[in-house]
Design a protein around this motif. Structure first.
Motif, PDB file in Angstrom:
ATOM      1  N   VAL A 226      -5.802  42.446  -8.356  1.00  0.00           N
ATOM      2  CA  VAL A 226      -4.814  41.941  -7.389  1.00  0.00           C
ATOM      3  C   VAL A 226      -5.241  40.568  -6.870  1.00  0.00           C
ATOM      4  CG1 VAL A 226      -3.797  42.318  -5.110  1.00  0.00           C
ATOM      5  CG2 VAL A 226      -3.993  44.228  -6.714  1.00  0.00           C
ATOM      6  N   LEU A 229      -4.668  37.930  -9.588  1.00  0.00           N
ATOM      7  CA  LEU A 229      -3.262  37.554  -9.731  1.00  0.00           C
ATOM      8  C   LEU A 229      -2.829  36.627  -8.603  1.00  0.00           C
ATOM      9  CD1 LEU A 229      -1.660  40.976 -10.770  1.00  0.00           C
ATOM     10  CD2 LEU A 229      -2.209  39.034 -12.263  1.00  0.00           C
ATOM     11  N   ALA A 230      -3.285  36.929  -7.391  1.00  0.00           N
ATOM     12  CA  ALA A 230      -2.946  36.065  -6.256  1.00  0.00           C
ATOM     13  C   ALA A 230      -3.543  34.671  -6.435  1.00  0.00           C
ATOM     14  CB  ALA A 230      -3.444  36.698  -4.960  1.00  0.00           C
ATOM     15  N   THR A 234       0.137  34.167 -10.521  1.00  0.00           N
ATOM     16  CA  THR A 234       0.968  34.908 -11.478  1.00  0.00           C
ATOM     17  C   THR A 234       2.119  35.586 -10.743  1.00  0.00           C
ATOM     18  OG1 THR A 234      -0.987  35.331 -12.836  1.00  0.00           O
ATOM     19  CG2 THR A 234       0.956  36.692 -13.256  1.00  0.00           C
ATOM     20  N   LEU A 236       5.115  38.349 -10.434  1.00  0.00           N
ATOM     21  CA  LEU A 236       5.521  39.668 -10.910  1.00  0.00           C
ATOM     22  C   LEU A 236       7.034  39.814 -10.811  1.00  0.00           C
ATOM     23  CD1 LEU A 236       2.831  42.055  -9.337  1.00  0.00           C
ATOM     24  CD2 LEU A 236       2.673  40.567 -11.349  1.00  0.00           C
ATOM     25  N   LEU A 260       1.406  44.482  -2.557  1.00  0.00           N
ATOM     26  CA  LEU A 260       1.110  43.344  -3.428  1.00  0.00           C
ATOM     27  C   LEU A 260       1.474  42.034  -2.735  1.00  0.00           C
ATOM     28  CD1 LEU A 260       2.442  44.915  -6.729  1.00  0.00           C
ATOM     29  CD2 LEU A 260       0.097  44.103  -6.392  1.00  0.00           C
ATOM     30  N   ARG A 261       2.620  42.021  -2.107  1.00  0.00           N
ATOM     31  CA  ARG A 261       3.059  40.808  -1.404  1.00  0.00           C
ATOM     32  C   ARG A 261       2.106  40.469  -0.264  1.00  0.00           C
ATOM     33  NH1 ARG A 261       8.152  40.215   2.502  1.00  0.00           N
ATOM     34  NH2 ARG A 261       8.326  37.937   2.553  1.00  0.00           N
ATOM     35  N   VAL A 265       0.093  38.231  -3.697  1.00  0.00           N
ATOM     36  CA  VAL A 265       0.662  38.167  -5.042  1.00  0.00           C
ATOM     37  C   VAL A 265       2.129  37.745  -4.930  1.00  0.00           C
ATOM     38  CG1 VAL A 265       1.197  39.457  -7.147  1.00  0.00           C
ATOM     39  CG2 VAL A 265      -0.909  39.938  -5.889  1.00  0.00           C
ATOM     40  N   LYS A 266       2.548  36.867  -5.816  1.00  0.00           N
ATOM     41  CA  LYS A 266       3.939  36.425  -5.822  1.00  0.00           C
ATOM     42  C   LYS A 266       4.809  37.496  -6.466  1.00  0.00           C
ATOM     43  CE  LYS A 266       2.866  31.480  -5.969  1.00  0.00           C
ATOM     44  NZ  LYS A 266       3.043  30.214  -6.709  1.00  0.00           N
TER      45      LYS A 266
END
Length: 327
Positions: A226, A229-230, A234, A236, A260-261, A265-266
């Motif tokens: 996670v 990705l942040a 990347t 999602l 996730l947000r 993470v986008k």
């Protein structure tokens, strides 16, 4: 109110968005018996993900030429526009549009683009295409799909990706196809982290170098992933309703999109194969509002992320931004 907001959708399978009534009508016209793929109430009937894939491919039997795809495109975009979508990127597979022959693929693409132009004039919705290979058809079949993408890359075909059964092979097995598309200037996405788990996400990011991930939600099971990705930025393409119907999570409240947000993470929101999963973009917004209390500002932020992540050119991006601000 959130259901009425203008929306961007980045993860939509073209054939999978076909209304059941549309497929039934084509089947009747062609005298093809597809009764086994429908429930008594008229919806698509499937037991699990593997069976869903077989029903999906069965429905595609009636989509046998460019004219059928022209009609399909009009039906899909009318439905999307009715749910407030102002810009959509749709997954198109040459395997279903000519079997990977570039010349035939061009004929299908011409028909799809004509319908998209008509829908934009009629409904105001803008469509762009992402060519996809089908993972469970294997790496060899992915190569002609990538060639079709490369030969038609431009202002309308803007990306390349991969869908299908994540249990078949590894992401890196399809590197040739992704390299071919990348060299043609196409931007890249792939399905990962739906049924494949965190390792599938790592493969996609490290072995294929994609900038977006279809689903990607099972990254939540690995905090280090996670964070990666942040850090990478990347994006999602999250499809919460699809994930719930297919049993990844019991309900929207249990879905990891909010976590996730919050972790940086986008994330974006899409429907995947809306009639199969009994959803629309309006419903996705409504359910996320109920589950997490997201308001107009939250959805505006999601749309801003989606606009930045869209694979379209800058002129199109400016037009979409105007639609978000004025619709």
């Amino acid at each position: 109110m959130v259901a009425n907001l203008p929306k961007i959708e980045l993860h939509l399978h073209h054939e999978g968005a076909a209304p059941p009534a549309f497929i039934r009508q084509l089947a009747q016209e062609k005298r093809i018996d597809l009764s086994r793929i429908f429930k008594p109430d008229g919806g698509y009937a499937y037991r699990d993900f593997a069976h869903f894939l077989s029903v999906y491919e069965a429905a595609c039997q009636v989509l046998t030429g460019p004219e059928e795809f022209r009609r399909l495109t009009l039906a899909v975009l009318e439905e999307s526009a009715a749910n407030g979508v102002v810009y959509s990127e749709t997954f198109l597979s040459p395997d279903f549009c000519g079997g990977g022959d570039v010349g035939v693929w061009r004929e299908y693409l011409h028909a799809i683009r004509e319908a998209a132009d008509e829908a934009e004039r009629t409904h105001g919705i803008i469509l762009r295409g992402i060519v996809t290979c089908i993972r469970h058809f294997g790496p060899d079949k992915a190569r002609p799909a990538a060639v079709c993408a490369a030969e038609t890359a431009g202002d309308w075909i803007v990306g390349f990706g991969m869908g299908g059964d994540e249990s078949v092979g590894r992401q890196g097995d399809y590197a040739w196809a992704f390299d071919c598309a990348r060299e043609a200037g196409l931007r890249l996405t792939t399905h990962a982290g739906e049924f494949g788990g965190p390792d599938s996400v790592r493969q996609a990011v490290h072995d294929l170098g994609v900038e977006r991930l279809g689903h990607g939600v099972r990254a939540i099971e690995d905090p280090g992933l996670v964070a990666e990705l942040a850090q990478r930025g990347t994006v999602l393409e999250v499809c919460p309703g699809s994930n719930v119907v297919l049993g990844l999570y019991p309900d929207f409240a249990a879905h990891p999109i909010a976590r996730l947000r919050e972790a940086g993470v986008k994330v974006t929101v899409s429907t995947d194969d809306p009639p199969f999963f009994h959803t629309t973009m309006r419903r996705e917004y409504q359910m996320l509002n109920r589950a997490f209390g997201w308001d107009e500002d939250d959805f505006a932020a999601l749309n801003a992320t989606a606009l930045d992540a869209a694979f379209c050119d800058e002129d199109t991006r400016a037009r979409v931004k105007n639609k978000l601000e004025t619709t």
